[in-house]
Design an enzyme around this catalytic site. Structure first.
Site, PDB file in Angstrom:
ATOM      1  N   ILE A   1      52.417 -20.660  26.046  1.00 45.05           N
ATOM      2  CA  ILE A   1      53.513 -20.375  25.115  1.00 45.05           C
ATOM      3  C   ILE A   1      53.311 -18.969  24.553  1.00 45.05           C
ATOM      4  O   ILE A   1      52.253 -18.663  23.998  1.00 45.05           O
ATOM      5  CB  ILE A   1      53.550 -21.390  23.958  1.00 45.05           C
ATOM      6  CG1 ILE A   1      53.503 -22.839  24.486  1.00 45.05           C
ATOM      7  CG2 ILE A   1      54.788 -21.156  23.090  1.00 45.05           C
ATOM      8  CD1 ILE A   1      54.692 -23.244  25.306  1.00 45.05           C
TER       9      ILE A   1
ATOM     10  N   ASP B   1      55.871 -36.742  21.865  1.00 41.18           N
ATOM     11  CA  ASP B   1      54.758 -36.170  21.089  1.00 41.18           C
ATOM     12  C   ASP B   1      55.210 -35.962  19.649  1.00 41.18           C
ATOM     13  O   ASP B   1      55.109 -34.862  19.101  1.00 41.18           O
ATOM     14  CB  ASP B   1      54.309 -34.849  21.722  1.00 41.18           C
ATOM     15  CG  ASP B   1      52.981 -34.346  21.142  1.00 41.18           C
ATOM     16  OD1 ASP B   1      52.258 -35.148  20.526  1.00 41.18           O
ATOM     17  OD2 ASP B   1      52.675 -33.157  21.328  1.00 41.18           O
TER      18      ASP B   1
END
Length: 221
Positions: free
Chosen positions: A12, A129
């Site tokens: 990321i 998640d």
């Protein structure tokens, strides 16, 4: 671009819009998610899996937006580089923020979390998640982020697992008040999907928890 996180599946990066799209005057921040190659996989299978997961995540984010979920906008999907360029959600992570607020404000935020999850589940999506680390408050709105494990699944089992994971995460992170907090999450969830659906999801969570206790007892035995 600046690397800000790395998981098993992806890197990321934080970047500016102009860096990615070549518009120097645009300084808006973006997130670039790059699904990395797995050298242990056969190359053809690796490309196929990364492409499928990149496309699926982008589609999930688009559908979630259509159903009123606060989540990042997708600006670009690049299947040559296996990247998604998306909106950078700048704000306070709920994980830290909730611990600093008075109880009444905490519980109202938890209700809003429940509303967001209700909209997500109404869209036939599970997050995979759900933790307060993956929730950000920006301009008084709760945003869900990090949809890397999300999937299209409208079954009661999948939705029950989604909320069970949130309950466990809240118990670990916000253990002093998680019972009241999770109750508030369910209240917000019911505002979107109704009391009958809330009862069904609570029963499913209890069933999932009982399975876990049974496995623990079997292991000890």
């Amino acid at each position: 671009m600046r690397l800000i996180a790395q998981g098993a599946e992806a890197k990321i990066f934080e970047a500016e819009f102009g860096e990615v799209f070549g518009a120097d005057l645009l300084k808006e921040k973006v997130i670039v998610k790059h699904r990395v190659r797995k050298r242990y996989r056969i190359p053809e299978i690796d490309i196929k899996l990364r492409k499928e997961r990149t496309v699926r995540e982008a589609r999930i984010l688009h559908r979630a937006k259509d159903f009123g979920v606060n989540c990042p906008h997708v600006y670009e999907v690049n299947l040559r580089d296996m990247t998604i360029v998306m909106e950078f959600i700048e704000g306070a992570r709920l994980k830290e923020l909730l611990e600093r607020l008075p109880m009444e404000e905490r519980l109202e935020l938890c209700r809003e979390v429940g509303r967001q999850i209700g909209r997500l589940h109404r869209a036939g999506i599970v997050h995979g998640d759900l933790t307060t680390s993956n929730m950000i408050l920006r301009e008084r709105r709760v945003y869900l982020i990090d949809f890397g494990l999300a999937d299209f699944d409208s079954t009661l089992e999948a939705r029950g697992v989604d909320l069970h994971l949130l309950k466990r995460a809240m118990e670990s992170t916000h253990y002093k008040w998680f019972e009241e907090g999770f109750e508030a999450v369910l209240e917000g969830y019911a505002e979107i999907l109704g009391e009958e659906e809330r009862r069904a999801i609570e029963e499913k969570i209890e069933e999932i928890e009982s399975r876990g206790r049974y496995r623990e007892r079997s292991w000890v035995g």
